[in-house]
Design an enzyme around this catalytic site. Structure first.
Site, PDB file in Angstrom:
ATOM      1  CG  HIS A 116      19.159  39.658  -6.309  1.00  0.00           C
ATOM      2  ND1 HIS A 116      20.448  39.508  -5.849  1.00  0.00           N
ATOM      3  CD2 HIS A 116      18.505  38.523  -5.963  1.00  0.00           C
ATOM      4  CE1 HIS A 116      20.566  38.342  -5.247  1.00  0.00           C
ATOM      5  NE2 HIS A 116      19.399  37.719  -5.306  1.00  0.00           N
ATOM      6  CG  ASP A 135      23.030  41.682  -5.886  1.00  0.00           C
ATOM      7  OD1 ASP A 135      21.996  42.300  -5.592  1.00  0.00           O
ATOM      8  OD2 ASP A 135      23.066  40.450  -6.061  1.00  0.00           O
ATOM      9  CB  SER A 167      19.643  36.063  -2.595  1.00  0.00           C
ATOM     10  OG  SER A 167      19.783  35.192  -3.691  1.00  0.00           O
TER      11      SER A 167
END
Length: 265
Positions: A144, A175, A256
């Site tokens: 993402h 992911d 992230s």
């Protein structure tokens, strides 16, 4: 009130009442207990009721100032005073393997497919897992972070230089994504990955460190926590169900794709 009058309240000469001002009434505890005053004077009980909210507000503001000063003093604690390098299972020099990704992305307009939305920018983190002899290599990050990307740059910790990168492979279901760079990784040791029998799931309550670049700064962020849950969950990016590890370490926007090493991995 005259001495000869019968009253349940204390005796205070009228001459004294006439000399009292608003400041004197506030400073005199006995004055606020008066129930009867000379003609033309205000009731001290009503004055005390008016002043009470202001006193409470002043006390609240004083406590807020003290709390803010204490928070500022706590924020002034430096990393060297609160963080011991010996507690880490790896060397601080290996933190260079955790990099910052600057991504320009362009989301499609599903309502009007013939046009696109305005280009936007975001940041994320990644970990160098392979370095080539010419200074290039591979960076593992989250899918993402680079989704719908049109231009990607990689920046090392404590370095102003940015090098362009490209997406090599992406797996949205879990992911994960691989990003390649052709230069800029000279002197960077890749994150050591477990091999063979060393590959295992983390245990509950096992200590874990979260490394990344949360929004709001350019220096590497290090937070510490423990593994609280290991189970199959629904991923927010793809809504597919896959294995996930839950930790109680602080993870903010920009973390992230960063690394999460443990004591032995």
């Amino acid at each position: 009130r005259h001495p000869g009058k019968h009253s349940s309240g204390p005796f205070v000469p009228c001459q004294r009442l006439q000399m009292m001002s608003a400041c004197a009434i506030r400073a005199c505890p006995g004055a606020v207990a008066l129930r009867r005053v000379a003609p033309g004077r205000r009731d001290s009980k009503a004055g005390h009721a008016v002043l009470k909210p202001f006193r409470a507000k002043r006390a609240t503001l004083r406590r807020a100032v003290v709390a803010e000063e204490a928070a500022d003093d706590e924020a002034e604690i430096t990393l060297s005073e609160s963080f011991d390098d010996d507690d880490l299972p790896f060397d601080l020099d290996e933190y260079k393997a955790v990099v910052k990704l600057l991504v320009t992305f362009l989301e499609p307009d599903w309502v009007n497919p013939w046009q696109t939305k305005t280009a936007q920018r975001s940041t994320g983190s990644g970990a160098v897992i392979r370095r080539d002899a010419d200074g290039g290599g591979l960076i593992l990050t989250a899918a993402h972070v680079i989704a719908n990307s049109t231009y990607i740059q990689v920046q090392l910790a404590n370095s102003p230089e940015k090098v362009p990168a490209r997406v090599v492979s992406v797996l949205h279901e879990v992911d994960l994504a691989l990003v390649a760079v052709d230069e800029g990784l000279d002197g960077v040791d890749p994150v050591p990955l477990p091999q063979g029998k060393a590959v295992r799931l983390p245990k509950l309550r096992e200590k874990v460190y979260v490394l990344g670049f949360p929004v709001g700064g350019n220096d590497l962020s290090i937070t510490e926590g423990v593994v609280s849950r290991v189970e199959v969950q629904s991923y927010s990016h793809s809504h597919a169900r896959a294995l996930a590890v839950t930790v109680d370490a602080a993870i903010n926007s920009g973390n992230s794709g960063g690394a999460g090493p443990g004591p032995s991995t």
